[in-house]
Design an enzyme around this catalytic site. Sequence first.
Site, PDB file in Angstrom:
ATOM      1  CG  HIS A  65      -5.629  43.208  17.395  1.00  0.00           C
ATOM      2  ND1 HIS A  65      -4.510  43.493  16.652  1.00  0.00           N
ATOM      3  CD2 HIS A  65      -6.679  43.649  16.667  1.00  0.00           C
ATOM      4  CE1 HIS A  65      -4.871  44.103  15.525  1.00  0.00           C
ATOM      5  NE2 HIS A  65      -6.184  44.208  15.517  1.00  0.00           N
ATOM      6  CE1 TYR A 334     -10.308  48.855  19.235  1.00  0.00           C
ATOM      7  CE2 TYR A 334      -8.458  49.725  20.470  1.00  0.00           C
ATOM      8  CZ  TYR A 334      -8.983  49.259  19.294  1.00  0.00           C
ATOM      9  OH  TYR A 334      -8.188  49.204  18.184  1.00  0.00           O
TER      10      TYR A 334
END
Lengths: 361, 208
Positions: A65, A334
């Site tokens: 992303h 992440y």
Amino acid sequence: MTDPSRQPPSNQPWRWALIGLAVVVLAGAFAYVAGWLTPQRLSSRRLVDTLQEGGGVHPGFRRNHAKGVCVVGYFESNGEAASYSTASVFAAGSRTPVVGRFALPGGNPYAPDSSVPIRSFALRFALPHGEQWRTGMNSMPVFPVATPQAFYDQLVATLPDPATGKPDPKKAGAFFASHPETGAFLAWVKTAKPSASYVTETYEALNAFYFVDGTGKRHAVRWKVTPVATDDAGTGPQAGDPDYLAKDLQQRLAQGPLRWHLRVTLAEPGDPTNDATKQWPADRHTIDAGTLVIESEQPQDSGPCRDVNYDPTIVPEGIAISDDPLLPARSAAYAVSYLRRTSEEAHLPGAARATTPSEHP
Amino acid sequence: MNAKHATYPGAFHPLARLLHWLMALLILTMLFVGVGMVSTVSEKHQWLLALHKPLGVTIFVLALIRLAVRWRHPPPPLPADMPLLMQWVAHASHWVLYALMLSLPLVGWAMLSAGGYPISLGGSWHLPPLLSFDGETYAWLRVTHRWLAYLLFVTVLGHMGAALYHGLIRRDDVLPSMTFPRRETVVVEPVIVTPTASEPPSSEPPRV
């Protein structure tokens, strides 16, 4: 302080061996837990390495992303969810500041907006007393796979072939054939089209969570935000403009704030909480918990979302993560991506060299 | 020699021994929790992370208490026949251990602050941020946290190896001073019968 009764120092080899053994066993256990002895084991580093293999290394950018834009606003609760969750964000009339981010899936920060039919929306709610709620949502009804291992296998199977620059259809086909749980996603993506705007999309949390009420009872939930704006007319994608989504957002915000409803679906007993590939039946009770209002946007390289890790396991008291195995994997991966990109921003020794986006084509 | 030495000659104060072994367990647990949680993608990641932060606070507080106990009840001297270099390494490594016990939790706290993370100790109990939100500061602190933790692990390994060297090779009073002090070391001290640490003995007791 000499002790006359002390034995003379012993040089018996077994005593040295015992000391060496103790040190080696402890060091070995540490290396094993760290994953250094088992490079084939799926780790957070390995997941992110594979994402980088697919999307390339773009210093300073998220490993997935990567292309996105920061937005700022607030969430206004109507109190409807307060009987299911004690989180202060749901108290009637409360207003919680939000820093969000719209993005495209994939590791390329310069991908054309029309290259994927999926958009994502991440939110960080700043609650009183240092509490936070972070969520990362996608404009799709289900996730392709249910487990971190399957996600990794999918990444590997769809890596670009060095010869063609595109995924090998044979490998990808074999992966999807051996993973029937991807069926719902494949059926959806076949008809999905890249939207002309970020603001007309519905964004789903996909993973299940628990709301915890005042009596301590847990309610399995999934949430999504549904747009108030539905006109896809807007400005429309300009032919040949790869960045129409950010421009559309800018133009719409110039005319006023943008709104979404936060809708929370309550599971019935038996609805899976550990499988993001399965939708819950459409008749499940859904609450409109309040309105998300987005007031402004900023480019991601200077905006307030840049250094936020939208780890979906960061939840306030009153919300808890479920047994969905994707959640801890997202959290772990992440964190790796976050450390790599902030290390690049900070020019840490060994980090990939950061360049400004304008230096790229 | 400090008069308080005399209360427990040749051995650490029982409270110091208790703190030592409790912290040994907590610090080893902490090191394994830390290195495991950043690697695993399984559900272990979440509970290890939830354990890591309150454990860090506990170790920090216990380290402060331990320093106070050490100040009040200084440790027994090293055997006089130990080579000077070995004595120096022994002292230096202990101060490195104390420095790491205190700095690792603080760096962790500062690192989470700079990363803009909520610093949750369980439930709605949160620590306030030590630093303002800044990704680049986060990266420096996060990497510092990792290398300090590796240094702590290596120092702990050395500490354990040295303790076993004292116990198995030199067979001196060093290891018993932190475990079960030898009877003859202790019983010759009449003060041990009434261990009133706050009352310094009137005169220096006889040396062994």
